[in-house]
Design a protein around this motif. Structure first.
Motif, PDB file in Angstrom:
ATOM      1  N   GLU A 155       0.861  -1.178   0.000  1.00 26.99           N
ATOM      2  CA  GLU A 155       0.000   0.000   0.000  1.00 26.99           C
ATOM      3  C   GLU A 155       0.903   1.236   0.000  1.00 26.99           C
ATOM      4  OE1 GLU A 155      -4.041   1.506   2.085  1.00 26.99           O
ATOM      5  OE2 GLU A 155      -2.384   1.141   3.481  1.00 26.99           O
ATOM      6  N   LEU A 156       0.846   1.975  -1.085  1.00 27.15           N
ATOM      7  CA  LEU A 156       1.648   3.191  -1.210  1.00 27.15           C
ATOM      8  C   LEU A 156       0.939   4.326  -0.485  1.00 27.15           C
ATOM      9  CD1 LEU A 156       4.140   4.530  -2.629  1.00 27.15           C
ATOM     10  CD2 LEU A 156       2.554   5.171  -4.451  1.00 27.15           C
ATOM     11  N   VAL A 157       1.650   4.975   0.426  1.00 27.02           N
ATOM     12  CA  VAL A 157       1.090   6.089   1.192  1.00 27.02           C
ATOM     13  C   VAL A 157       1.911   7.342   0.902  1.00 27.02           C
ATOM     14  CG1 VAL A 157       0.492   6.961   3.480  1.00 27.02           C
ATOM     15  CG2 VAL A 157       0.372   4.496   3.011  1.00 27.02           C
ATOM     16  N   VAL A 158       1.233   8.382   0.432  1.00 30.32           N
ATOM     17  CA  VAL A 158       1.898   9.648   0.116  1.00 30.32           C
ATOM     18  C   VAL A 158       1.291  10.751   0.983  1.00 30.32           C
ATOM     19  CG1 VAL A 158       2.463  11.328  -1.672  1.00 30.32           C
ATOM     20  CG2 VAL A 158       2.246   8.900  -2.268  1.00 30.32           C
ATOM     21  N   PRO A 159       2.099  11.454   1.772  1.00 30.78           N
ATOM     22  CA  PRO A 159       1.552  12.524   2.606  1.00 30.78           C
ATOM     23  C   PRO A 159       1.085  13.717   1.783  1.00 30.78           C
ATOM     24  CG  PRO A 159       3.945  12.516   2.711  1.00 30.78           C
ATOM     25  CD  PRO A 159       3.556  11.293   1.938  1.00 30.78           C
ATOM     26  N   ILE A 160       0.063  14.383   2.298  1.00 32.92           N
ATOM     27  CA  ILE A 160      -0.475  15.596   1.672  1.00 32.92           C
ATOM     28  C   ILE A 160      -0.350  16.741   2.680  1.00 32.92           C
ATOM     29  CG2 ILE A 160      -2.497  16.704   0.636  1.00 32.92           C
ATOM     30  CD1 ILE A 160      -3.574  13.893   0.016  1.00 32.92           C
ATOM     31  N   VAL A 161       0.282  17.826   2.266  1.00 31.08           N
ATOM     32  CA  VAL A 161       0.373  19.010   3.121  1.00 31.08           C
ATOM     33  C   VAL A 161      -0.440  20.132   2.487  1.00 31.08           C
ATOM     34  CG1 VAL A 161       2.647  18.322   3.950  1.00 31.08           C
ATOM     35  CG2 VAL A 161       2.474  19.905   2.032  1.00 31.08           C
ATOM     36  N   GLU A 162      -0.850  21.058   3.318  1.00 33.41           N
ATOM     37  CA  GLU A 162      -1.671  22.166   2.827  1.00 33.41           C
ATOM     38  C   GLU A 162      -0.835  23.168   2.039  1.00 33.41           C
ATOM     39  OE1 GLU A 162      -4.920  22.200   3.016  1.00 33.41           O
ATOM     40  OE2 GLU A 162      -4.844  20.310   4.130  1.00 33.41           O
ATOM     41  N   GLY A 163      -1.395  23.671   0.959  1.00 36.77           N
ATOM     42  CA  GLY A 163      -0.737  24.701   0.180  1.00 36.77           C
ATOM     43  C   GLY A 163      -0.623  25.994   0.972  1.00 36.77           C
ATOM     44  N   GLN A 164       0.377  26.788   0.639  1.00 37.41           N
ATOM     45  CA  GLN A 164       0.621  28.050   1.337  1.00 37.41           C
ATOM     46  C   GLN A 164       0.718  29.184   0.314  1.00 37.41           C
ATOM     47  OE1 GLN A 164       0.663  28.183   4.722  1.00 37.41           O
ATOM     48  NE2 GLN A 164       0.268  25.959   4.705  1.00 37.41           N
ATOM     49  N   PRO A 165       0.509  30.430   0.739  1.00 38.42           N
ATOM     50  CA  PRO A 165       0.543  31.561  -0.200  1.00 38.42           C
ATOM     51  C   PRO A 165       1.865  31.715  -0.938  1.00 38.42           C
ATOM     52  CG  PRO A 165      -0.457  32.223   1.875  1.00 38.42           C
ATOM     53  CD  PRO A 165       0.123  30.855   2.090  1.00 38.42           C
ATOM     54  N   GLU A 166       2.983  31.424  -0.240  1.00 37.29           N
ATOM     55  CA  GLU A 166       4.302  31.565  -0.838  1.00 37.29           C
ATOM     56  C   GLU A 166       5.059  30.243  -0.748  1.00 37.29           C
ATOM     57  OE1 GLU A 166       5.153  34.185  -2.460  1.00 37.29           O
ATOM     58  OE2 GLU A 166       3.506  35.494  -1.798  1.00 37.29           O
ATOM     59  N   GLU A 167       5.923  30.007  -1.736  1.00 32.12           N
ATOM     60  CA  GLU A 167       6.687  28.763  -1.787  1.00 32.12           C
ATOM     61  C   GLU A 167       7.526  28.562  -0.526  1.00 32.12           C
ATOM     62  OE1 GLU A 167       6.993  25.410  -4.109  1.00 32.12           O
ATOM     63  OE2 GLU A 167       6.352  27.285  -5.045  1.00 32.12           O
ATOM     64  N   ILE A 168       8.167  29.621  -0.062  1.00 33.75           N
ATOM     65  CA  ILE A 168       9.035  29.518   1.094  1.00 33.75           C
ATOM     66  C   ILE A 168       8.279  29.065   2.329  1.00 33.75           C
ATOM     67  CG2 ILE A 168       8.735  31.952   1.701  1.00 33.75           C
ATOM     68  CD1 ILE A 168      11.928  29.811   2.119  1.00 33.75           C
ATOM     69  N   ASP A 169       6.974  29.395   2.391  1.00 35.49           N
ATOM     70  CA  ASP A 169       6.165  29.015   3.549  1.00 35.49           C
ATOM     71  C   ASP A 169       5.933  27.507   3.631  1.00 35.49           C
ATOM     72  OD1 ASP A 169       5.927  31.723   4.161  1.00 35.49           O
ATOM     73  OD2 ASP A 169       4.086  31.939   2.986  1.00 35.49           O
ATOM     74  N   LEU A 170       6.163  26.808   2.521  1.00 31.76           N
ATOM     75  CA  LEU A 170       5.946  25.367   2.491  1.00 31.76           C
ATOM     76  C   LEU A 170       7.074  24.579   3.156  1.00 31.76           C
ATOM     77  CD1 LEU A 170       4.712  24.942  -1.186  1.00 31.76           C
ATOM     78  CD2 LEU A 170       3.364  24.425   0.860  1.00 31.76           C
ATOM     79  N   ALA A 171       8.244  25.198   3.277  1.00 25.87           N
ATOM     80  CA  ALA A 171       9.447  24.478   3.711  1.00 25.87           C
ATOM     81  C   ALA A 171       9.253  23.663   4.990  1.00 25.87           C
ATOM     82  CB  ALA A 171      10.614  25.452   3.856  1.00 25.87           C
ATOM     83  N   PRO A 172       8.727  24.239   6.079  1.00 31.00           N
ATOM     84  CA  PRO A 172       8.601  23.433   7.306  1.00 31.00           C
ATOM     85  C   PRO A 172       7.589  22.303   7.184  1.00 31.00           C
ATOM     86  CG  PRO A 172       7.575  25.585   7.595  1.00 31.00           C
ATOM     87  CD  PRO A 172       8.329  25.642   6.308  1.00 31.00           C
ATOM     88  N   TYR A 173       6.567  22.496   6.372  1.00 29.47           N
ATOM     89  CA  TYR A 173       5.527  21.471   6.222  1.00 29.47           C
ATOM     90  C   TYR A 173       6.035  20.284   5.396  1.00 29.47           C
ATOM     91  CZ  TYR A 173       2.526  25.234   7.888  1.00 29.47           C
ATOM     92  OH  TYR A 173       1.969  26.238   8.634  1.00 29.47           O
TER      93      TYR A 173
END
Length: 238
Positions: A155-173
């Motif tokens: 079973e392949l499991v891929v995490p989904i994180v919430e989109g953010q207004p700016e690309e840099i804001d995605l880094a910690p997620y």
């Protein structure tokens, strides 16, 4: 089969000696042709030894040239920059690419794509994970925890994180998703796209295409009332 021939994009050298300055522009053209890096979206990072080659900001991927790349070490030391007259700047994806190399020891490449199938699957799966099993293309995905490819019946499991207004804001997620799912090679970003990290640039390209295929198949299965996470029954096998 999930193996690639011993060849490289835009280079006559053996695969393990492929020059990232040739690999990255050619890969950019390929992903642009698939509609995964339109506009100036997406990013590519390839590591060779201590050098990490990263696409610049705001450049159309089908027009990218070898000299356009930024080169740095894992700790941020600049090694080479594009010609000054081009006035190029570092990609806002750089922190995410570096994080991916840090979280996946031995990684050779990271690709960020804005493929529509990743965006759509993130909307069809409102939770924190995408799951699918018993599909041939699962065998083309790499399990970082096991150090080998996944199997058909996994079973392949891929995490989904919430989109953010700016690309840099995605880094910690994205970094946290890679920590929480130590086996995954992919992180889906809702309403945005995905990041894929692989042992080599060849395997990363192959996985990018495989994940996109699996997202597409899962959407088609749902249209027909089929559950992508359900193993085949005895009646369906006969």
């Amino acid at each position: 089969m999930c193996a690639l021939p011993n060849a490289s994009y835009g280079s006559s050298t053996p695969t393990n000696e492929a020059n990232p300055r040739n690999v990255i522009p050619e890969a950019g053209r390929h992903f642009h042709s698939l509609g995964w890096m339109t506009g100036s979206g997406g990013a590519i990072g390839v590591r060779r030894g201590e050098e990490i080659y990263i696409t610049p900001s705001g450049v159309q991927k089908e027009l990218m040239e070898p000299e356009d790349l930024f080169v740095q070490t894992i700790d941020g030391k600049s090694i080479a920059t594009p010609p000054a007259f081009k006035k190029l700047t570092q990609s806002s994806c750089t922190p995410l690419i570096i994080n991916s190399f840090l979280k996946r020891k031995g990684a050779g490449a990271v690709v960020h794509a804005h493929n529509p199938n990743a965006v759509l699957i993130s909307l069809l799966y409102p939770g924190k994970e995408f799951r699918i099993t018993h599909q041939q293309m699962i065998k083309c995905t790499y399990n970082w925890k096991l150090g080998k490819n996944n199997k058909y019946f996994d079973e392949l499991v891929v995490p989904i994180v919430e989109g953010q207004p700016e690309e840099i804001d995605l880094a910690p997620y994205v970094a946290k998703a890679l920590e929480d799912y130590p086996d995954t090679s992919c992180v889906i970003i809702r309403r945005h796209g995905m990041y894929v990290v692989g042992p080599t640039w060849e395997k990363t390209k192959l996985m990018l295409e495989s994940f996109d295929y699996l997202f597409h198949i899962a959407m088609q299965m749902k249209l027909y009332g089929l559950d992508p996470t359900q193993p085949p029954t005895e009646s369906s096998k006969s």
